[in-house]
Design a protein around this motif. Structure first.
Motif, PDB file in Angstrom:
ATOM      1  N   THR A 162       6.135  -5.350  10.305  1.00 12.85           N
ATOM      2  CA  THR A 162       5.169  -6.203   9.621  1.00 12.85           C
ATOM      3  C   THR A 162       4.527  -5.380   8.509  1.00 12.85           C
ATOM      4  OG1 THR A 162       4.688  -7.470  11.606  1.00 12.85           O
ATOM      5  CG2 THR A 162       3.056  -7.561   9.833  1.00 12.85           C
ATOM      6  N   TYR A 163       4.644  -5.883   7.282  1.00 12.69           N
ATOM      7  CA  TYR A 163       4.192  -5.124   6.122  1.00 12.69           C
ATOM      8  C   TYR A 163       2.898  -5.704   5.550  1.00 12.69           C
ATOM      9  CZ  TYR A 163       8.506  -2.548   6.265  1.00 12.69           C
ATOM     10  OH  TYR A 163       9.527  -1.729   6.673  1.00 12.69           O
ATOM     11  N   ARG A 164       2.020  -4.795   5.157  1.00 13.53           N
ATOM     12  CA  ARG A 164       0.755  -5.149   4.524  1.00 13.53           C
ATOM     13  C   ARG A 164       0.536  -4.190   3.356  1.00 13.53           C
ATOM     14  NH1 ARG A 164       1.609  -8.841   7.361  1.00 13.53           N
ATOM     15  NH2 ARG A 164       0.324  -9.742   9.028  1.00 13.53           N
ATOM     16  N   THR A 165      -0.570  -4.372   2.640  1.00 17.23           N
ATOM     17  CA  THR A 165      -0.886  -3.445   1.565  1.00 17.23           C
ATOM     18  C   THR A 165      -2.292  -2.887   1.720  1.00 17.23           C
ATOM     19  OG1 THR A 165      -1.872  -5.064   0.032  1.00 17.23           O
ATOM     20  CG2 THR A 165       0.527  -4.775  -0.054  1.00 17.23           C
ATOM     21  N   VAL A 166      -2.458  -1.656   1.255  1.00 14.56           N
ATOM     22  CA  VAL A 166      -3.774  -1.108   0.954  1.00 14.56           C
ATOM     23  C   VAL A 166      -3.741  -0.682  -0.506  1.00 14.56           C
ATOM     24  CG1 VAL A 166      -4.338  -0.362   3.294  1.00 14.56           C
ATOM     25  CG2 VAL A 166      -3.121   1.206   1.759  1.00 14.56           C
ATOM     26  N   SER A 167      -4.920  -0.515  -1.096  1.00 14.49           N
ATOM     27  CA  SER A 167      -5.000  -0.230  -2.524  1.00 14.49           C
ATOM     28  C   SER A 167      -5.734   1.076  -2.791  1.00 14.49           C
ATOM     29  CB  SER A 167      -5.733  -1.359  -3.256  1.00 14.49           C
ATOM     30  OG  SER A 167      -5.069  -2.597  -3.096  1.00 14.49           O
ATOM     31  N   VAL A 168      -5.290   1.765  -3.844  1.00 13.66           N
ATOM     32  CA  VAL A 168      -6.000   2.928  -4.358  1.00 13.66           C
ATOM     33  C   VAL A 168      -6.043   2.805  -5.873  1.00 13.66           C
ATOM     34  CG1 VAL A 168      -5.211   4.370  -2.436  1.00 13.66           C
ATOM     35  CG2 VAL A 168      -3.964   4.423  -4.605  1.00 13.66           C
ATOM     36  N   LEU A 169      -6.964   3.515  -6.487  1.00 16.38           N
ATOM     37  CA  LEU A 169      -6.941   3.698  -7.930  1.00 16.38           C
ATOM     38  C   LEU A 169      -6.408   5.091  -8.204  1.00 16.38           C
ATOM     39  CD1 LEU A 169     -10.365   2.145  -9.025  1.00 16.38           C
ATOM     40  CD2 LEU A 169      -8.103   1.078  -9.059  1.00 16.38           C
ATOM     41  N   ALA A 170      -5.487   5.202  -9.140  1.00 19.44           N
ATOM     42  CA  ALA A 170      -4.883   6.494  -9.459  1.00 19.44           C
ATOM     43  C   ALA A 170      -4.864   6.668 -10.967  1.00 19.44           C
ATOM     44  CB  ALA A 170      -3.471   6.575  -8.889  1.00 19.44           C
ATOM     45  N   HIS A 171      -4.878   7.916 -11.390  1.00 22.94           N
ATOM     46  CA  HIS A 171      -4.860   8.236 -12.817  1.00 22.94           C
ATOM     47  C   HIS A 171      -3.451   8.678 -13.193  1.00 22.94           C
ATOM     48  CE1 HIS A 171      -9.080   7.918 -12.179  1.00 22.94           C
ATOM     49  NE2 HIS A 171      -9.163   9.047 -11.512  1.00 22.94           N
ATOM     50  N   LEU A 172      -2.827   7.925 -14.085  1.00 24.03           N
ATOM     51  CA  LEU A 172      -1.457   8.194 -14.497  1.00 24.03           C
ATOM     52  C   LEU A 172      -1.414   8.668 -15.937  1.00 24.03           C
ATOM     53  CD1 LEU A 172      -0.846   6.711 -11.844  1.00 24.03           C
ATOM     54  CD2 LEU A 172       0.975   5.480 -13.038  1.00 24.03           C
ATOM     55  N   THR A 178      -0.610  14.454  12.543  1.00 26.20           N
ATOM     56  CA  THR A 178      -0.763  13.013  12.751  1.00 26.20           C
ATOM     57  C   THR A 178       0.536  12.293  12.414  1.00 26.20           C
ATOM     58  OG1 THR A 178      -1.506  12.539  10.490  1.00 26.20           O
ATOM     59  CG2 THR A 178      -3.194  13.166  12.085  1.00 26.20           C
ATOM     60  N   ALA A 179       0.715  11.111  12.980  1.00 24.64           N
ATOM     61  CA  ALA A 179       1.868  10.270  12.657  1.00 24.64           C
ATOM     62  C   ALA A 179       1.603   9.547  11.342  1.00 24.64           C
ATOM     63  CB  ALA A 179       2.103   9.259  13.775  1.00 24.64           C
ATOM     64  N   ALA A 180       2.642   9.407  10.533  1.00 18.89           N
ATOM     65  CA  ALA A 180       2.498   8.762   9.229  1.00 18.89           C
ATOM     66  C   ALA A 180       2.873   7.291   9.311  1.00 18.89           C
ATOM     67  CB  ALA A 180       3.391   9.457   8.207  1.00 18.89           C
ATOM     68  N   PRO A 181       2.345   6.472   8.429  1.00 22.31           N
ATOM     69  CA  PRO A 181       2.811   5.085   8.314  1.00 22.31           C
ATOM     70  C   PRO A 181       4.180   5.065   7.651  1.00 22.31           C
ATOM     71  CG  PRO A 181       1.314   5.587   6.530  1.00 22.31           C
ATOM     72  CD  PRO A 181       1.337   6.810   7.411  1.00 22.31           C
ATOM     73  N   ASP A 182       4.817   3.909   7.660  1.00 19.56           N
ATOM     74  CA  ASP A 182       6.087   3.708   6.970  1.00 19.56           C
ATOM     75  C   ASP A 182       5.768   3.083   5.612  1.00 19.56           C
ATOM     76  OD1 ASP A 182       8.592   3.114   6.078  1.00 19.56           O
ATOM     77  OD2 ASP A 182       8.993   1.555   7.560  1.00 19.56           O
ATOM     78  N   LEU A 218      -4.177   0.492 -10.863  1.00 19.18           N
ATOM     79  CA  LEU A 218      -4.274  -0.045  -9.514  1.00 19.18           C
ATOM     80  C   LEU A 218      -2.934   0.137  -8.831  1.00 19.18           C
ATOM     81  CD1 LEU A 218      -5.666  -1.798  -7.287  1.00 19.18           C
ATOM     82  CD2 LEU A 218      -4.749  -3.796  -8.492  1.00 19.18           C
ATOM     83  N   LEU A 219      -2.932   0.814  -7.683  1.00 13.54           N
ATOM     84  CA  LEU A 219      -1.727   0.980  -6.889  1.00 13.54           C
ATOM     85  C   LEU A 219      -1.888   0.231  -5.577  1.00 13.54           C
ATOM     86  CD1 LEU A 219      -1.289   3.280  -8.965  1.00 13.54           C
ATOM     87  CD2 LEU A 219      -0.442   4.694  -7.076  1.00 13.54           C
ATOM     88  N   ASP A 220      -1.052  -0.782  -5.385  1.00  9.80           N
ATOM     89  CA  ASP A 220      -0.986  -1.478  -4.101  1.00  9.80           C
ATOM     90  C   ASP A 220       0.179  -0.880  -3.324  1.00  9.80           C
ATOM     91  OD1 ASP A 220      -3.117  -3.200  -4.637  1.00  9.80           O
ATOM     92  OD2 ASP A 220      -1.812  -4.645  -5.634  1.00  9.80           O
ATOM     93  N   ILE A 221      -0.116  -0.338  -2.158  1.00 14.96           N
ATOM     94  CA  ILE A 221       0.870   0.383  -1.363  1.00 14.96           C
ATOM     95  C   ILE A 221       1.316  -0.498  -0.203  1.00 14.96           C
ATOM     96  CG2 ILE A 221       1.328   2.481  -0.046  1.00 14.96           C
ATOM     97  CD1 ILE A 221      -1.225   3.656  -1.447  1.00 14.96           C
ATOM     98  N   THR A 222       2.593  -0.837  -0.166  1.00 14.58           N
ATOM     99  CA  THR A 222       3.141  -1.610   0.942  1.00 14.58           C
ATOM    100  C   THR A 222       3.554  -0.663   2.058  1.00 14.58           C
ATOM    101  OG1 THR A 222       3.936  -3.413  -0.450  1.00 14.58           O
ATOM    102  CG2 THR A 222       5.016  -3.133   1.672  1.00 14.58           C
ATOM    103  N   TYR A 223       3.147  -0.984   3.275  1.00 19.90           N
ATOM    104  CA  TYR A 223       3.433  -0.096   4.409  1.00 19.90           C
ATOM    105  C   TYR A 223       3.498  -0.902   5.696  1.00 19.90           C
ATOM    106  CZ  TYR A 223      -1.284  -0.705   6.231  1.00 19.90           C
ATOM    107  OH  TYR A 223      -2.421  -1.264   6.773  1.00 19.90           O
ATOM    108  N   ALA A 224       4.010  -0.266   6.737  1.00 18.76           N
ATOM    109  CA  ALA A 224       3.958  -0.813   8.092  1.00 18.76           C
ATOM    110  C   ALA A 224       3.397   0.252   9.024  1.00 18.76           C
ATOM    111  CB  ALA A 224       5.342  -1.236   8.564  1.00 18.76           C
ATOM    112  N   ASN A 225       2.566  -0.177   9.937  1.00 21.74           N
ATOM    113  CA  ASN A 225       2.008   0.711  10.964  1.00 21.74           C
ATOM    114  C   ASN A 225       1.988  -0.071  12.269  1.00 21.74           C
ATOM    115  OD1 ASN A 225       0.539   2.289  12.719  1.00 21.74           O
ATOM    116  ND2 ASN A 225      -1.341   2.319  11.473  1.00 21.74           N
ATOM    117  N   GLY A 226       2.990   0.182  13.108  1.00 22.65           N
ATOM    118  CA  GLY A 226       3.112  -0.568  14.352  1.00 22.65           C
ATOM    119  C   GLY A 226       2.291  -0.010  15.487  1.00 22.65           C
ATOM    120  N   SER A 227       1.517   1.030  15.240  1.00 17.38           N
ATOM    121  CA  SER A 227       0.692   1.600  16.309  1.00 17.38           C
ATOM    122  C   SER A 227      -0.615   0.824  16.436  1.00 17.38           C
ATOM    123  CB  SER A 227       0.390   3.068  16.017  1.00 17.38           C
ATOM    124  OG  SER A 227      -0.576   3.190  14.991  1.00 17.38           O
TER     125      SER A 227
END
Length: 666
Positions: free
Chosen positions: A497-507, A522-526, A460-469
Motif C-alpha cells: 500500500t503506497y502513500r506519500t509524504v512531502s519535503v521541500l528541497a533545494h535543487l 532502523t528498518a527503512a521504508p520502501d 516540492l518533493l512528494d515521496i511515494t513509499y510503503a511501510n507495512g510495519s
C-alpha cells in the motif's frame, strides 16, 4: 503526472522471477496497468494519497507570564483555563512547565528531589492532573550541569544543580515515569561549559530512546540551543522541534513586533522542516501586555505560515475574549497544523519590505498565503498564482481572519495591507505540472539521478513509499552535496500500500541527485517514486566562479549577519541560491543581502551577508564579461588571492580581468 521512467512488473517478487514468468508465458514486457494471470501486480508505485504527519505541538508554556514563579496552583489554574476557554478543544493540548519547577536537589542515587510544598504529591501528581483534563504534560531541563535558573535567576534565587548533564537517561526515565509527554532542553549550562550542540543533543536523543526502552513512554524532544549550533542542519529526526533563535521576549520586557519578525525570519529553514519535525521560533507572546489585537493576529499569522509550534505564553485565566478568539481561530490553526507538515517560503518581494509567503497545504492546488507589509504605510499587495506553483487558472481566495470568501480570481489576487500588518489567506487553485521519477531497482532506499530543474530554487518533493510495519520508519534524504535530513515515514497499512509524504528541497539548475539511505539501526521504508514540482517564487541563480567552477556560498547555512561569503562546491543549496532583484540586490535565504562590509570601498573589503537595508553597498551589477561589481565602490567580487579551493573567502578588489573575478549566473 508524467513519468520519466515507466516502472515494469516488479513488486518485491524480484525481477528475476518476473522475467522468467514473462518468458514462459511468451509475453512482452507489459505496462503496470495490464493484469496478466497468474501474477499479482504490485500496487501503483506512484501515489497521490497523502499520509498525514505529526503536527507541530500546540499548548501553553509557563515562562513568558510566570518565569520561575510556578507551582501546582499556577499550573492547575492554567490547565483549567486551557479547557474552559475552548483552547483545548481548538487543539492546544500541552501544558508545559518551564524553568523554576525544580530548585536543585538530588538524592544519594542522583534522583531529582522536588519541593513538595510547591508540588504536593510530587511531579507525578501534577502530570496526572493535567492528564485528567485530557491534556498532555511537558517539563523543562538543561543540557548542562547547571540550568538557566542558575545563570539567570528570575523571580527566584539562583538554583544550582538543575541541569541534566551526567544524568541524561536517568532524568529522562524519571520524567517518563512521572508521566510527562514532552521535555524542553535548554542550553544555558551547555553554553557556559562550552559543550558541542550537535553532539550533546544527539546524545540526549539517544538517551531518550534508551529510557523509552525501559519505561515504554517516549518524550517529545524540544531542543532549545537557540540556533547557536545551526540546529537546522542536524536536528531533524533527533529532536521533534528545535529553537532557531534567542527568546522572542526576555523576562520583564515588553513584547515588540520587531522581535516577533526577527524570530520569524530566523526560523525559515524549509528543507529541515517536514514529516513531524519543526523549526521553533519560540513561544507565543499573543495576549501579553503591550500588543494590540492587530499585532496579536500578525503574530499568529507569522507562526501559522511557518508551521511553527503554537505554545501560548499569556495568562490564560485573565485573557480577553479578543485574545481567545485570535488564539482559537480554526482556519489559522488549520494552516499551522496542516497534515503535510511543511513550512511557508517567501515567494515575492516586488517592493522592498512588501513580502509574500506561500505554504503548500494538503490537497490539490491548496496554498496558504501571508501578505506581510513591513513598511510604515498601507500598501497594495499582490500574490501571483504562478509564484506558488499553481497555474494561472482561476483560483478562489478566502480571508482567514475575517472568515469570508474574497471571490475567484485569475492569475493572482491583490488587496490592501495596513502598515506593519499582514493579511492571511487560503487559496484553492490548480496545481502546476510536475515530473515523476520512479525507482526501477529493487532498492528500498534508492538514488534518483538526473532529477532536473529548469532553475535553482526550492522544490516540492512528494515521496511515494510503503511501510507495512506498525511503527514509523525513517530514511535520510540528501540532495547533491547538501546536508542529509532524516525523513519520517508513517505506516501505510501494508507493504504493497503506497502513500506519500512531502519535503521541500533545494535543487540546482540542471541535473540533481537525490539519495535516500537507511538510518543506522532502523528498518527503512520502501521508497518507490518522487514527484518534483517547482515553487517558482523561490527561484534564483547560483554564482559560479570561472576559475574555480565553485559557487558563492554561505558556510554551513549560517544566517548570522557579517558572515563572509566563500567558494564551495556547487550543490544547489539555499545558501548558494541568490535572487537578483529589480533593485540590484543579491538576496539569499529570502532576507539576507550580499553586502560590502561596513560600506567599504577599499581593496580587500569583505563580502558578507547582512539584513537587506536598500543601501548601495548591497547592490550589484553583473556584466556581460562575467564581472560582478559592487554599485557603491565599482570594485569586483573577487576570490581572494586568486585561490580556487573550498573555503576561499570573497572580497572586493580592483577589477583586473582575471578569472577569479568572473562569474556565471547559473
Amino acid at each position: 503526472m508524467s513519468s520519466v521512467f515507466t516502472r515494469r512488473w516488479a513488486g518485491r517478487i524480484t525481477a528475476r522471477v518476473l522475467a522468467l514468468s514473462l518468458a514462459l508465458a511468451g509475453l512482452a514486457v507489459l505496462d503496470r496497468h495490464e493484469s496478466p494471470a497468474p501474477l499479482t501486480a504490485e500496487p501503483a508505485a506512484v501515489s497521490t494519497t497523502l499520509t498525514g504527519v505529526t503536527p507541530p505541538p500546540m499548548g501553553w508554556a509557563s515562562w513568558n507570564s510566570f518565569a520561575s514563579s510556578i507551582d501546582h496552583n499556577v499550573v492547575k489554574q492554567q490547565t483549567d483555563a486551557l479547557v474552559s476557554s475552548g483552547m483545548a478543544a481548538a487543539g492546544y493540548k500541552y501544558v508545559n512547565l518551564d524553568d523554576g519547577w525544580w530548585q536543585g536537589e538530588r538524592d544519594a542515587n542522583g534522583n531529582i528531589v522536588v519541593d513538595e510544598t510547591l508540588w504536593p504529591g510530587g511531579m507525578k501528581a501534577i502530570a496526572d492532573y493535567i492528564h485528567s483534563k485530557g491534556l498532555k504534560a511537558g517539563i523543562y531541563t538543561d543540557a548542562g550541569k547547571q540550568g538557566c535558573g542558575y545563570y539567570f535567576p528570575t523571580t527566584r534565587p539562583a538554583a544550582p544543580n538543575t541541569g541534566m548533564e551526567g544524568h541524561y537517561q536517568q532524568d529522562l526515565e524519571t520524567f517518563q515515569r512521572w508521566g510527562f509527554d514532552y521535555v524542553k532542553i535548554d542550553w544555558c549550562g551547555g553554553q557556559a561549559e562550552g559543550l558541542d550542540q550537535e553532539a550533546t543533543y544527539k546524545a540526549i536523543a539517544a538517551a531518550n530512546e534508551a529510557a523509552t526502552a525501559v519505561t515504554g513512554h517516549k518524550l517529545v524532544l524540544s531542543f532549545c540551543e537557540w540556533g547557536s549550533g545551526l540546529s537546522w542542519n542536524w536536528a531533524t529526526g533527533y529532536g521533534d522541534l528545535w529553537r532557531t533563535s534567542t527568546d522572542v521576549i526576555f523576562w520583564g520586557q515588553t513584547p515588540t513586533t520587531a522581535k516577533m519578525l526577527t524570530n520569524f525570519d530566523r526560523a525559515l529553514h524549509p528543507a529541515a522542516q517536514h514529516t513531524g519535525y519543526y523549526n521553533d521560533p519560540d513561544m507565543l507572546m499573543t495576549g501579553m501586555s503591550g500588543l494590540t489585537a492587530a499585532q496579536n493576529r500578525l503574530h499568529m499569522g507569522l507562526w501559522a505560515i511557518s508551521g511553527a509550534p503554537l505554545l501560548a505564553g499569556n495568562n490564560l485565566a485573565t485573557m480577553s475574549t479578543t485574545t481567545r478568539d485570535i488564539l482559537t481561530n480554526r482556519e489559522m490553526i488549520a494552516i499551522d497544523q496542516d497534515p503535510r507538515g511543511l513550512q511557508g517560503v517567501k515567494v515575492a518581494e516586488d517592493t522592498r519590505n512588501l513580502q509574500v509567503y506561500g505554504k503548500v497545504l494538503a490537497g490539490t492546488g491548496k496554498r496558504a498565503v501571508l501578505l506581510l507589509n513591513r513598511t510604515s504605510a498601507s500598501a497594495s499587495m499582490t500574490v501571483r498564482w504562478a509564484d506558488l506553483g499553481l497555474t494561472s487558472a482561476t483560483a478562489s481566495v478566502r480571508n482567514v481572519w475575517t472568515g469570508t470568501d474574497a471571490g475567484s480570481f485569475g492569475t493572482g489576487y491583490t488587496t490592501t495591507v495596513p502598515a506593519g500588518d499582514a493579511v492571511l489567506l487560503t487559496v484553492s487553485g490548480t496545481e502546476a505540472s510536475g515530473t515523476t521519477y520512479e525507482d526501477t531497482t529493487t532498492a528500498t532506499t534508492p538514488t534518483f539521478g538526473n532529477v532536473t530543474a529548469a532553475s535553482a530554487g526550492t522544490k516540492l518533493l512528494d515521496i511515494t513509499y510503503a511501510n507495512g510495519s506498525a511503527t514509523v520508519r525513517k530514511a535520510t534524504v540528501k540532495v547533491n552535496g547538501q546536508y542529509a535530513y532524516i525523513v519520517s515515514f508513517p505506516p501505510t497499512g501494508s507493504a504493497t500500500t503506497y502513500r506519500t509524504v512531502s519535503v521541500l528541497a533545494h535543487l540546482a539548475k540542471g541535473a540533481n541527485t537525490v539519495r535516500f539511505a537507511a538510518v543506522s539501526g532502523t528498518a527503512a521504508p520502501d521508497i518507490d517514486a518522487l514527484r518534483v514540482q517547482g515553487i517558482p517564487g523561490t527561484d534564483g541563480t547560483a554564482l559560479v566562479g570561472a576559475a574555480s567552477n565553485r559557487c558563492v556560498d554561505i558556510e554551513k547555512n549560517t544566517i548570522t549577519d557579517a558572515t563572509q561569503a566563500q567558494l564551495w562546491d556547487c550543490g544547489g543549496g539555499r545558501n548558494q541560491t541568490f535572487t537578483h532583484t529589480s533593485r540590484g540586490e543579491l538576496v539569499v535565504y529570502g532576507n539576507k543581502c550580499l553586502d560590502a562590509d561596513n560600506n567599504g570601498t577599499a581593496n580587500g573589503t569583505k563580502v558578507i551577508i547582512w539584513s537587506c537595508t536598500g543601501g548601495t553597498n548591497q547592490k550589484w551589477t553583473l556584466h556581460s564579461d562575467g564581472r560582478l561589481t559592487n554599485n557603491l565602490s565599482g570594485l569586483c567580487l573577487d576570490a581572494s588571492n586568486a585561490a580556487t579551493a573550498n573555503g576561499t573567502k570573497l572580497v572586493l578588489w580592483t577589477c583586473n580581468g582575471q578569472n577569479n573575478q568572473r562569474w556565471t549566473a547559473a
